[in-house]
Design a protein around this motif. Sequence first.
Motif, PDB file in Angstrom:
ATOM      1  N   SER A 194       8.362  18.749  12.518  1.00 48.74           N
ATOM      2  CA  SER A 194       9.339  18.463  10.999  1.00 48.74           C
ATOM      3  C   SER A 194       9.507  16.938  10.961  1.00 48.74           C
ATOM      4  CB  SER A 194       9.784  19.541  10.825  1.00 48.74           C
ATOM      5  OG  SER A 194       8.888  20.640  10.849  1.00 48.74           O
ATOM      6  N   VAL A 234      13.752  15.983   5.221  1.00 53.72           N
ATOM      7  CA  VAL A 234      14.016  15.502   3.935  1.00 53.72           C
ATOM      8  C   VAL A 234      14.384  14.586   3.493  1.00 53.72           C
ATOM      9  CG1 VAL A 234      14.882  16.946   2.203  1.00 53.72           C
ATOM     10  CG2 VAL A 234      13.845  18.140   4.121  1.00 53.72           C
ATOM     11  N   ILE A 279      10.317  21.019  -3.369  1.00 59.26           N
ATOM     12  CA  ILE A 279      10.346  21.390  -2.015  1.00 59.26           C
ATOM     13  C   ILE A 279      12.128  22.648  -2.819  1.00 59.26           C
ATOM     14  CG2 ILE A 279      12.705  20.465  -0.573  1.00 59.26           C
ATOM     15  CD1 ILE A 279      11.587  18.003  -0.206  1.00 59.26           C
ATOM     16  N   LYS A 319       8.349  19.991   6.866  1.00 55.21           N
ATOM     17  CA  LYS A 319       9.694  19.799   6.223  1.00 55.21           C
ATOM     18  C   LYS A 319      11.148  20.164   7.342  1.00 55.21           C
ATOM     19  CE  LYS A 319       8.304  18.106   1.972  1.00 55.21           C
ATOM     20  NZ  LYS A 319       8.877  16.595   2.819  1.00 55.21           N
TER      21      LYS A 319
END
Length: 166
Positions: free
Chosen positions: A18, A21, A28, A56
């Motif tokens: 992942s 962020v 999100i 993510k």
Amino acid sequence: MGTRNIREMGDPILKKKSKEVKEMTPRIQALIDDMFETMYEANGCGLAAVQVGVLKRIFVVDVTEDGSGATVFINPEIIETEGVQDGNEGCLSVPGKKGAVQRPKHVVVKALDEEMNEFILETDDLFARAICHENDHLDGILYVEKVHGPLLSSEVEESDEEEEEA
Ligand code: NI
């Protein structure tokens, strides 16, 4: 808010790494809300974004019975571990199974919260196990790769054993 489909072992996305962020967005935020809802509906104690198909670096954990321990970890990093614990582990992406996995007894984790503020959390036992399990998901690792001995059916003995699906 709503629940999302949980990806199961065999889905190639679960083996992918992942991505970090960069900033909080309404999208999100909605993902995080849905992750909590999905985890609670499935009676899990942890869920990583990749398990609902989003690559993510986010996972949610709640090892309490009453929902009071809801914690979101964004871009987490395990910065310290201590000791070992043995126990059975399950995963919402591997339904109906459990297996023995050795994890650190104590972890210190650094992460961002929903406001993208850094926090450091120090915990042990079940919470520490859940953090390690979820953190592995962010690197494409399923607990089945770390199981000692056979993968067991989690439906056979619903005893007093700790059984957690994450
Ligand atoms: Ni899992």
